[in-house]
Design a protein around this motif. Sequence first.
Motif, PDB file in Angstrom:
ATOM      1  N   ALA A   1     -12.715  18.924   7.488  1.00  0.00           N
ATOM      2  CA  ALA A   1     -11.989  17.755   7.978  1.00  0.00           C
ATOM      3  C   ALA A   1     -12.048  16.608   6.958  1.00  0.00           C
ATOM      4  O   ALA A   1     -11.037  15.923   6.713  1.00  0.00           O
ATOM      5  N   ILE A   2     -13.206  16.409   6.361  1.00  0.00           N
ATOM      6  CA  ILE A   2     -13.337  15.345   5.357  1.00  0.00           C
ATOM      7  C   ILE A   2     -12.474  15.656   4.129  1.00  0.00           C
ATOM      8  O   ILE A   2     -11.761  14.776   3.613  1.00  0.00           O
ATOM      9  N   MET A   3     -12.523  16.901   3.677  1.00  0.00           N
ATOM     10  CA  MET A   3     -11.749  17.273   2.495  1.00  0.00           C
ATOM     11  C   MET A   3     -10.249  17.185   2.760  1.00  0.00           C
ATOM     12  O   MET A   3      -9.473  16.782   1.872  1.00  0.00           O
ATOM     13  N   ARG A   4      -9.805  17.540   3.965  1.00  0.00           N
ATOM     14  CA  ARG A   4      -8.385  17.433   4.273  1.00  0.00           C
ATOM     15  C   ARG A   4      -7.942  15.966   4.309  1.00  0.00           C
ATOM     16  O   ARG A   4      -6.834  15.627   3.889  1.00  0.00           O
ATOM     17  N   PHE A   5      -8.818  15.072   4.796  1.00  0.00           N
ATOM     18  CA  PHE A   5      -8.516  13.639   4.800  1.00  0.00           C
ATOM     19  C   PHE A   5      -8.400  13.111   3.370  1.00  0.00           C
ATOM     20  O   PHE A   5      -7.475  12.349   3.035  1.00  0.00           O
ATOM     21  N   PHE A   6      -9.321  13.514   2.498  1.00  0.00           N
ATOM     22  CA  PHE A   6      -9.250  13.106   1.104  1.00  0.00           C
ATOM     23  C   PHE A   6      -7.970  13.628   0.450  1.00  0.00           C
ATOM     24  O   PHE A   6      -7.338  12.930  -0.358  1.00  0.00           O
ATOM     25  N   TYR A   7      -7.572  14.859   0.788  1.00  0.00           N
ATOM     26  CA  TYR A   7      -6.385  15.448   0.173  1.00  0.00           C
ATOM     27  C   TYR A   7      -5.122  14.701   0.593  1.00  0.00           C
ATOM     28  O   TYR A   7      -4.243  14.432  -0.243  1.00  0.00           O
ATOM     29  N   HIS A   8      -4.986  14.384   1.885  1.00  0.00           N
ATOM     30  CA  HIS A   8      -3.816  13.634   2.350  1.00  0.00           C
ATOM     31  C   HIS A   8      -3.744  12.263   1.680  1.00  0.00           C
ATOM     32  O   HIS A   8      -2.653  11.817   1.276  1.00  0.00           O
TER      33      HIS A   8
ATOM     34  N   TYR B   1      -6.513   7.349  -4.325  1.00  0.00           N
ATOM     35  CA  TYR B   1      -7.493   8.286  -4.849  1.00  0.00           C
ATOM     36  C   TYR B   1      -8.919   7.952  -4.421  1.00  0.00           C
ATOM     37  O   TYR B   1      -9.712   8.855  -4.160  1.00  0.00           O
ATOM     38  N   TRP B   2      -9.280   6.661  -4.368  1.00  0.00           N
ATOM     39  CA  TRP B   2     -10.673   6.276  -4.113  1.00  0.00           C
ATOM     40  C   TRP B   2     -10.847   5.848  -2.657  1.00  0.00           C
ATOM     41  O   TRP B   2     -10.047   5.074  -2.122  1.00  0.00           O
ATOM     42  N   LEU B   3     -11.903   6.385  -2.020  1.00  0.00           N
ATOM     43  CA  LEU B   3     -12.189   6.068  -0.618  1.00  0.00           C
ATOM     44  C   LEU B   3     -13.672   5.728  -0.467  1.00  0.00           C
ATOM     45  O   LEU B   3     -14.525   6.297  -1.179  1.00  0.00           O
ATOM     46  N   TYR B   4     -13.960   4.855   0.481  1.00  0.00           N
ATOM     47  CA  TYR B   4     -15.341   4.496   0.804  1.00  0.00           C
ATOM     48  C   TYR B   4     -15.802   5.351   1.989  1.00  0.00           C
ATOM     49  O   TYR B   4     -15.007   5.948   2.716  1.00  0.00           O
ATOM     50  N   LYS B   5     -17.122   5.389   2.167  1.00  0.00           N
ATOM     51  CA  LYS B   5     -17.659   6.158   3.272  1.00  0.00           C
ATOM     52  C   LYS B   5     -17.234   5.567   4.614  1.00  0.00           C
ATOM     53  O   LYS B   5     -17.120   6.290   5.607  1.00  0.00           O
ATOM     54  N   GLU B   6     -16.981   4.247   4.671  1.00  0.00           N
ATOM     55  CA  GLU B   6     -16.504   3.641   5.912  1.00  0.00           C
ATOM     56  C   GLU B   6     -15.128   4.166   6.288  1.00  0.00           C
ATOM     57  O   GLU B   6     -14.843   4.372   7.479  1.00  0.00           O
TER      58      GLU B   6
ATOM     59  N   TYR C   1     -20.768   3.258  -2.962  1.00  0.00           N
ATOM     60  CA  TYR C   1     -20.017   4.218  -3.771  1.00  0.00           C
ATOM     61  C   TYR C   1     -18.583   4.349  -3.268  1.00  0.00           C
ATOM     62  O   TYR C   1     -18.284   4.172  -2.084  1.00  0.00           O
ATOM     63  N   ARG C   2     -17.721   4.729  -4.229  1.00  0.00           N
ATOM     64  CA  ARG C   2     -16.374   5.183  -3.923  1.00  0.00           C
ATOM     65  C   ARG C   2     -16.283   6.662  -4.296  1.00  0.00           C
ATOM     66  O   ARG C   2     -16.918   7.121  -5.240  1.00  0.00           O
ATOM     67  N   TYR C   3     -15.461   7.409  -3.538  1.00  0.00           N
ATOM     68  CA  TYR C   3     -15.384   8.857  -3.731  1.00  0.00           C
ATOM     69  C   TYR C   3     -13.949   9.254  -4.033  1.00  0.00           C
ATOM     70  O   TYR C   3     -12.989   8.702  -3.471  1.00  0.00           O
ATOM     71  N   GLN C   4     -13.831  10.269  -4.908  1.00  0.00           N
ATOM     72  CA  GLN C   4     -12.526  10.784  -5.315  1.00  0.00           C
ATOM     73  C   GLN C   4     -12.572  12.310  -5.357  1.00  0.00           C
ATOM     74  O   GLN C   4     -13.607  12.901  -5.699  1.00  0.00           O
ATOM     75  N   LEU C   5     -11.457  12.955  -5.014  1.00  0.00           N
ATOM     76  CA  LEU C   5     -11.375  14.412  -5.081  1.00  0.00           C
ATOM     77  C   LEU C   5     -11.399  14.892  -6.529  1.00  0.00           C
ATOM     78  O   LEU C   5     -10.785  14.270  -7.404  1.00  0.00           O
ATOM     79  N   SER C   6     -12.084  15.999  -6.769  1.00  0.00           N
ATOM     80  CA  SER C   6     -12.063  16.623  -8.091  1.00  0.00           C
ATOM     81  C   SER C   6     -10.817  17.496  -8.222  1.00  0.00           C
ATOM     82  O   SER C   6     -10.140  17.810  -7.238  1.00  0.00           O
TER      83      SER C   6
END
Length: 494
Positions: free
Chosen positions: A27-34, A41-46, A99-104
């Motif tokens: 679910a987290i990876m699909r949210f990052f992909y959308h 590209y960059w998302l916070y844990k919040e 931190y900010r997170y981005q898909l590889s």
Amino acid sequence: MEVNEKLYRPITEVNYLRAENADRYRAIMRFFYHEHERIRYWLYKEDVYEEMKEQRRFADYTMEQCQNDLQALNEWGNLTAHQDTSKASTIQEFKNKRYRYQLSEYSVAIERMTIELEQMEIEGASLQPTLLERIRQQLEKFEQQLTASPQDAHGWWQLLSDDFLRLNKDYQDYIRTLNSARAEELMKSREFLVFKDQLIMYLRSFVRRLQEQGLIIEGLLKNIEEPVREALFDKIVRYELSIPRLGETLRYEQVQEAYEGKWKSLYDWFVGENGENEVDRLYGITNDIIRRITRYALQIGEFHHQGSNRREEYRHIADMFGKCKDLQQAHCFSAQVFGCESILHLQSDVARESDSIYQGVYEEKGEVSILEPRARVARKKSIRKRAQDHSLEQQILQMEIFAKQEEQQRQVEALIQNGKIVFSRLPELDEDLRKVLLGWISRAMGNSDHRSRNDQGKTYQVRKEKEGECSVVFSDGTLVMPCLEIVFEEEGVE
């Protein structure tokens, strides 16, 4: 196959697909992909935590779980973490490491693959004749690419290879769908009759277009000379190498080998070797599917009509027979209704009054036959009989057996000379004596000392009389055997 270090490296980026908490990770990876598709590209844990809380499945999701999940995905290489220090106004905020997170890149490709797998059954496969026409049109422009710019030639090749890959993939998926167990079960159901004709028409239309376009494409491919094709591919490969790429270096041989392999697959698909190509194979497979569909539809129809009530049909036929003027007209009507193939033939053993082959069955004298019921309920009543006494016949048979054994014993004793039976000196014997003597030999030879006892309890030993072989004449033939002798031992003497 070119083997490098990347082939042996384990792909840890796919761990989230089969981990213990795979439902949360996916679910987290699909949210990052959308969000990646929306160029965010960059998302916070919040952001991730708020999205997960909106899902009914993760109503009890906590911020601690979110932090642990993001850390696990970061360790597997699915996410790239970067500390955001732009909004840190105090030392404490800096130490908290927001931190900010981005898909590889691997994760983007993996998510695209999972979406494609999820949509396989939804989209389904199909047979598109337009792909054949587009391939033909691209091949007709082959000579134009020799004078075109490298960029246009490269674009032409990409369109041609993409259409061919789509055609090959779609036809394999569609044929696999029709040959699946689910399709077999559906073809045997009555609901299949509704779209049976539509499916057959669809397949025949594709086969017809395949025959038309396939022959044209085959001719175009055969007319392309090898030096011309190599020159065009050299221009396309050099343009591919001129495209700037970050962190990736392509070699000329590597790209050329990939292009040559695609071209050979295209050539073998439409032309093939030794007269065998994929077009003819697909044509045969499609015809087999059409025949199978037709056979299943016929079986469904026969099964449906087999269980129907045909009382009204029989009554109508009986009324038509009753309206016949004479027997001859009834014979003609019977031939029209029942025919010669399904006529019922009855055979009888009664002697005929005439051997004429022109005499009709209605001219023969009638025969009455009693038929036994074949149903389990209506069985023929069994008749009980008193047990018969066969004691006299048994006594007579027993006496005959004893007499035969005594006669056989006398004949055997007559063969004993000086306490032994020498096979080289035996006269002509019958079949029963042969069985007795050979049985004694077999019984004795099975023991280490070649000794045994006969039916009368006498001990004997089988020895070799002399070297060589002898011939023993019997009533049913001559036996050639070693020169043996049976020596009987006196009682009490070892």
